[in-house]
Design a protein around this motif. Structure first.
Motif, PDB file in Angstrom:
ATOM      1  N   VAL A   1       0.929  -1.180   0.169  1.00  0.00           N
ATOM      2  CA  VAL A   1      -0.062  -0.073   0.072  1.00  0.00           C
ATOM      3  C   VAL A   1       0.916   1.247  -0.082  1.00  0.00           C
ATOM      4  N   ILE A   2       0.520   2.104  -1.064  1.00  0.00           N
ATOM      5  CA  ILE A   2       1.476   3.340  -1.247  1.00  0.00           C
ATOM      6  C   ILE A   2       0.342   4.316  -1.111  1.00  0.00           C
TER       7      ILE A   2
ATOM      8  N   LYS B   1      -0.923  13.041  -4.909  1.00  0.00           N
ATOM      9  CA  LYS B   1      -2.113  12.245  -4.176  1.00  0.00           C
ATOM     10  C   LYS B   1      -2.170  10.929  -4.919  1.00  0.00           C
ATOM     11  N   VAL B   2      -1.149  10.446  -5.318  1.00  0.00           N
ATOM     12  CA  VAL B   2      -1.159   9.199  -5.878  1.00  0.00           C
ATOM     13  C   VAL B   2      -1.479   8.004  -4.952  1.00  0.00           C
TER      14      VAL B   2
ATOM     15  N   ILE C   1      -1.754  -6.397  -4.690  1.00  0.00           N
ATOM     16  CA  ILE C   1      -1.697  -7.774  -4.160  1.00  0.00           C
ATOM     17  C   ILE C   1      -0.693  -8.520  -4.864  1.00  0.00           C
ATOM     18  N   PHE C   2      -0.048  -9.224  -4.330  1.00  0.00           N
ATOM     19  CA  PHE C   2       1.049 -10.262  -4.885  1.00  0.00           C
ATOM     20  C   PHE C   2       0.743 -11.771  -4.317  1.00  0.00           C
ATOM     21  N   SER C   3       0.682 -12.637  -5.332  1.00  0.00           N
ATOM     22  CA  SER C   3       0.763 -14.099  -4.894  1.00  0.00           C
ATOM     23  C   SER C   3       1.939 -14.778  -4.860  1.00  0.00           C
ATOM     24  N   THR C   4       2.064 -15.283  -3.912  1.00  0.00           N
ATOM     25  CA  THR C   4       3.537 -16.249  -3.800  1.00  0.00           C
ATOM     26  C   THR C   4       3.233 -17.670  -3.670  1.00  0.00           C
TER      27      THR C   4
ATOM     28  N   ARG D   1      -4.855  -1.328  -7.891  1.00  0.00           N
ATOM     29  CA  ARG D   1      -5.565  -0.273  -7.928  1.00  0.00           C
ATOM     30  C   ARG D   1      -4.896   1.001  -7.670  1.00  0.00           C
ATOM     31  N   THR D   2      -5.015   1.925  -8.677  1.00  0.00           N
ATOM     32  CA  THR D   2      -4.049   3.149  -8.724  1.00  0.00           C
ATOM     33  C   THR D   2      -5.237   4.129  -8.860  1.00  0.00           C
ATOM     34  N   THR D   3      -4.862   5.249  -7.886  1.00  0.00           N
ATOM     35  CA  THR D   3      -5.588   6.572  -8.314  1.00  0.00           C
ATOM     36  C   THR D   3      -4.864   7.633  -8.021  1.00  0.00           C
TER      37      THR D   3
END
Length: 114
Positions: free
Chosen positions: A44-45, A75-76, A81-84, A100-102
């Motif tokens: 999460v960024i 304001k990004v 989610i990465f699967s391993t 998801r990016t906004t």
């Protein structure tokens, strides 16, 4: 890589070229990584920003112009989610499951004549 193309408008075509694209600043004031039990990793960024400098030129049947430009995106917010896979049969792999990016604000400044 450079961005080159054309767009058709009412009275003709605008040809454009954006070159010498450089990322000059990246700010990640809020970033976290957490484990998702049994499935992978969550990144999460929050409230990130990015500044890009470039050269630009446009050409139409009526005029042509060129110069330098700066794009500042702020304001990004990114959630990825990465699967391993948890098997021991081969090398460890990571794949992007969702993203998801906004972005909130985009400020573009173009200066004429390079």
């Amino acid at each position: 890589p450079d961005l080159t193309g054309h767009e058709k408008f009412g009275l003709g075509t605008v040809k454009y070229n954006i070159s010498r694209i450089h990322v000059t600043a990246v700010e990640l004031p809020s970033a976290s990584i957490s484990l998702l039990p049994g499935s992978g990793i969550k990144l999460v960024i929050g409230n990130a920003s990015l500044t890009i400098d470039m050269n630009w030129n446009i050409r139409t049947w009526m005029f042509k112009d060129s110069g330098r430009g700066t794009v500042h995106i702020s304001k990004v917010f990114v959630t990825a989610i990465f699967s391993t896979p948890l098997d021991n049969t081969g090398p460890t792999s990571i794949s992007l499951t969702s993203c998801r990016t906004t972005s909130g604000d985009v400020d573009i400044k173009l200066n004429g004549k390079t």
